[in-house]
Structures are given as C-alpha cells and as structure tokens.
Enzyme design. Structure first.
Site, mmCIF file in Angstrom:
data_model
loop_
_atom_site.group_PDB
_atom_site.id
_atom_site.type_symbol
_atom_site.label_atom_id
_atom_site.label_comp_id
_atom_site.label_asym_id
_atom_site.label_seq_id
_atom_site.Cartn_x
_atom_site.Cartn_y
_atom_site.Cartn_z
ATOM 1 N N CYS A 123 5.031 -10.902 -0.493
ATOM 2 C CA CYS A 123 5.788 -10.087 -1.453
ATOM 3 C C CYS A 123 5.518 -8.593 -1.304
ATOM 4 O O CYS A 123 6.255 -7.774 -1.850
ATOM 5 C CB CYS A 123 5.492 -10.526 -2.885
ATOM 6 S SG CYS A 123 5.962 -12.228 -3.181
ATOM 7 N N HIS A 269 7.162 -4.780 -7.889
ATOM 8 C CA HIS A 269 7.616 -6.075 -7.367
ATOM 9 C C HIS A 269 8.008 -6.963 -8.549
ATOM 10 O O HIS A 269 7.278 -7.055 -9.534
ATOM 11 C CB HIS A 269 6.484 -6.707 -6.551
ATOM 12 C CG HIS A 269 6.705 -8.161 -6.260
ATOM 13 N ND1 HIS A 269 7.884 -8.637 -5.754
ATOM 14 C CD2 HIS A 269 5.887 -9.247 -6.430
ATOM 15 C CE1 HIS A 269 7.794 -9.952 -5.615
ATOM 16 N NE2 HIS A 269 6.603 -10.349 -6.021
ATOM 17 N N ASN A 299 12.073 -14.066 -8.697
ATOM 18 C CA ASN A 299 11.151 -13.471 -7.722
ATOM 19 C C ASN A 299 11.707 -13.709 -6.316
ATOM 20 O O ASN A 299 11.695 -14.837 -5.828
ATOM 21 C CB ASN A 299 9.764 -14.118 -7.883
ATOM 22 C CG ASN A 299 8.736 -13.544 -6.916
ATOM 23 O OD1 ASN A 299 9.080 -12.846 -5.961
ATOM 24 N ND2 ASN A 299 7.474 -13.839 -7.153
#
Ligand code: UT7
Length: 355
Positions: A123, A269, A299
């Site tokens: 990520c 994020h 996500n």
C-alpha cells in the site's frame, strides 16, 4: 535569540514536477448490502468501523494490467499526450509472478521500448514509486515518467473472510512526472520512506512465492487453502498505520521546512477512515483538511493515493502551489510520505523547464 530557519538544501539538476493525473475503477460495484447477504456482517458495521460503503471489483478474467492501462492512458492525455521515457508500476498484485507487469502496460499504451518495471511496496508502493520516478528525472535518466499505482486485491482476499473481504477494492491511479524547475507548482519532494520487515506477518499472502509455492505446485499434505489468500492482523495494522503515517508526515514536513499550518490538504492512504481521522487527531490537523474517497472505493492498496489525487485534480479542489502531503502505510511493513506543491492546470511547460 531567534531560532535559525530550517536549512533546505535544493538538490541540483532538473526537478520532478507533476503534470498529469488519471484514474480507473472497474465497472462491477460490490455494496456492503451485497456482502452482508453472504457474510456475517452488516452495512452498519462496515460503515462505522471502516467508512466504506462500496468497492469496485475487477470483472472475472480481468487483471491489474487492464486497470493500469486505462489509468495510464488518462494520465497521459491529461499531461497533453506525448510519450514518456519510463513506466513505473506500483503493484503487489501483478498479473504474473514473472515477468513484471509494467512492460506489458507500456506496450499496450503504445509507448515503444521504454524502461518499464514494477515496484512492490504494497500500500506504500505509490509513494515509493514517486520517489523512484522523481529520482529518475533528477538524475537525468528520464525527462518524463508515467507512474501508475494499480492493484486487484479482490483476487487475493478470501471471499469467506469477513475481516478482509469488506476492506479491499480494485482500481488504478496514475500520474505523469516531467523535468521542471524547483519550487514551481507541481514540484514533488522531499520524501520520507521506511520499513520494518520484522512484522511482515501482519499483512501476508503466504503462498505463491519462492518460500511457499502455490498449492497446485506442491503436495497437498499440510497445505492450507487459506494460505493462498491475504492475511491481515487488523487491530495491529491499525495501530502501526497510525503511528508510522504520523511520524512519516512529521519527517517530511521537517525536511520541506513546512509547518502543519502550511498544509492545505493531507491525502492519507485509504485503508480505513478511522485510521485517517486518528492520524489527523494525533497530528492536531483539522479533519476538514483530510481528503478521502474510501466510502466509494474501499482500500485499493497501491492505487489508493493516485486515485485520490486524480479525483482531487478532476474536481479542482486545490489551487496551484497549495502545499499537499501524501502519506501511506502497508505490508512489509512499509511506509512513506511526500511533499507536493499542487500543479497548475493547462498545457505542461517545456519539459526541461526552460522559459
Ligand atoms: O492497507 C493496509 C491493509 N490493512 C488494513 O487496512 C487493515 C487495518 N485494520 C482495520 O481496518 C480494522 O482493524 C478492521 C476493519 C479490519 C477491523 O476493525 P476493528 O475495529 O479493529 O475490529 P476488531 O478486529 O477489533 O473486531 C471487533 C469485532 C470482533 O468481534 P468480537 O471478538 O468483539 O466478538 C470481530 O470478530 O468485530 C468483529 N468483526 C466483524 N463484525 C461484523 C470483524 N469483522 C467484522 C465484520 N462484520 N466484517
């Protein structure tokens, strides 16, 4: 005595400047209600604990490269067309273990025999990729780079695991970096990058790599089908994510010589809306300076920050020169942040920044 101002050392050579954005989400939308029909969960639980209402899922047979090509095409168009010298793809769900996916993306975009490679920092991959792409520009290796963050974690989650199936969605976001002048709108950097491999267990896909091949490639004795899927230790990841993104943001602010008051927007994020708000609280940043799109996309791992950048660009939410910080955390463990001066709309200037 007056405290001395922070000493900012401007690296010499061309400066990397953002000049194009793109984003792509696959068509199929999976709502919380749909997940609740087959998992022991509810729309209310998912919204309250994560801020997610829906996510997109790649169509059967689709792959990461398909999304990356679309996002890349949009970013190139937004940068006024033309070619690039390198394609960098941040992904931890490549089409294949080998080869990398970036060369395929470059070929399908018709970019010719350019440098093309993948970056695997889960990520945090887009922030790592931005630092690497910026370095290519600074070193004179490339005058224009296409950087894409793309992931298809719905192909890795266990559809029966309610703790991960609700979190992840698929997508791709992209930016174009060009050689420009230090301090002009669009300038990127400085960066802060870090890792802690001692906690790789917190976000892990056990099977498929050289340590543990896929189940079909080894005897079934002792094999656990769940090891083909991503394992996430949610609670611990949550705490590490908040701590690391806060510290990394502070580090990048120090390096840039910016105070928190200078920052127009923080783009964290998109892992969980509660993680983002906890970061803002701990930094003492008003929540209205956070940007978020997790409600619509979930996500999306390496695509999360570039998708949010593309949406912010498309909506004209920021003014040229606004100070922005992006910050990410992911498997590895890895984390990273970057300072960005928001770019100006319109045709890009001369690639070498000559007036
Ligand atoms: O990009 C990095 C990748 N990883 C992540 O982003 C994950 C970060 N972590 C998180 O987002 C959160 O930790 C989760 C969303 C995964 C979990 O939220 P939480 O507030 O930390 O919940 P929890 O794990 O403490 O679980 C609370 C309860 C548990 O039940 P008991 O033990 O209290 O009876 C869970 O079994 O909630 C239960 N639970 C659920 N209930 C309904 C866990 N998942 C669900 C679900 N629906 N989907």
């Amino acid at each position: 005595m007056q405290p001395s101002p922070p000493r900012i050392v401007e690296p010499c050579g061309p400066s990397p400047v953002l000049c194009g954005f793109g984003g792509h989400l696959p068509e199929p939308v999976v709502t919380n209600h749909e997940l609740a029909t087959r998992l022991d969960t509810s729309d209310e639980w998912i919204r309250q604990r994560t801020g997610i209402a829906q996510r997109h899922r790649v169509a059967p047979g689709g792959a990461t490269s398909d999304l990356a090509v679309e996002a890349g095409r949009q970013a190139l168009a937004s940068a006024g067309g033309g070619t690039v010298d390198a394609v960098v793809l941040a992904t931890s769900t490549p089409d294949h273990i080998s080869p990398a996916t970036a060369p395929d993306v470059a070929a399908r975009l018709g970019l010719g025999p350019v440098a093309a490679f993948d970056i695997g920092a889960v990520c945090s991959g887009f922030v790592y990729g931005l630092a690497v792409s910026a370095s290519l520009v600074r070193a004179g290796v490339a005058t224009r780079v296409l950087l894409i963050g793309a992931d298809t974690y719905t192909t890795l989650v266990d559809p029966n695991d309610r703790t991960t199936a609700i979190l992840f969605g698929d997508g791709a976001g992209a930016v174009v970096l060009r050689a420009g002048r230090a301090g002009e709108p669009g300038a990127v950097g400085p960066f802060d990058l870090g890792s802690d491999g001692t906690r790789k267990d917190l976000i892990l896909v056990p099977n498929g790599g050289s340590r543990q091949r896929s189940r079909s490639a080894r005897p079934p004795v002792g094999s656990d089908p769940r090891d083909d899927h991503v394992h996430v230790v949610g609670g611990e990841v949550f705490q590490h994510a908040v701590r690391r993104m806060c510290q990394s943001t502070r580090n990048v602010l120090d390096s840039a010589g910016w105070s928190l008051d200078d920052v127009a927007r923080l783009l964290p994020h998109q892992a969980n809306h509660r993680i983002a708000t906890a970061v803002a609280r701990r930094l003492d940043l008003p929540e209205d300076r956070l940007l978020s799109n997790i409600e619509q996309v979930g996500n999306t791992a390496g695509a999360s920050i570039p998708l949010l950048l593309a949406r912010t660009w498309e909506r004209g939410l920021l003014r040229p020169g606004d100070k922005v910080v992006i910050t990410a955390f992911g498997g590895g463990l890895t984390w990273g942040s970057a300072a960005i001066s928001w770019p100006s709309p319109g045709p890009p200037e001369d690639p070498l920044g000559r007036e």
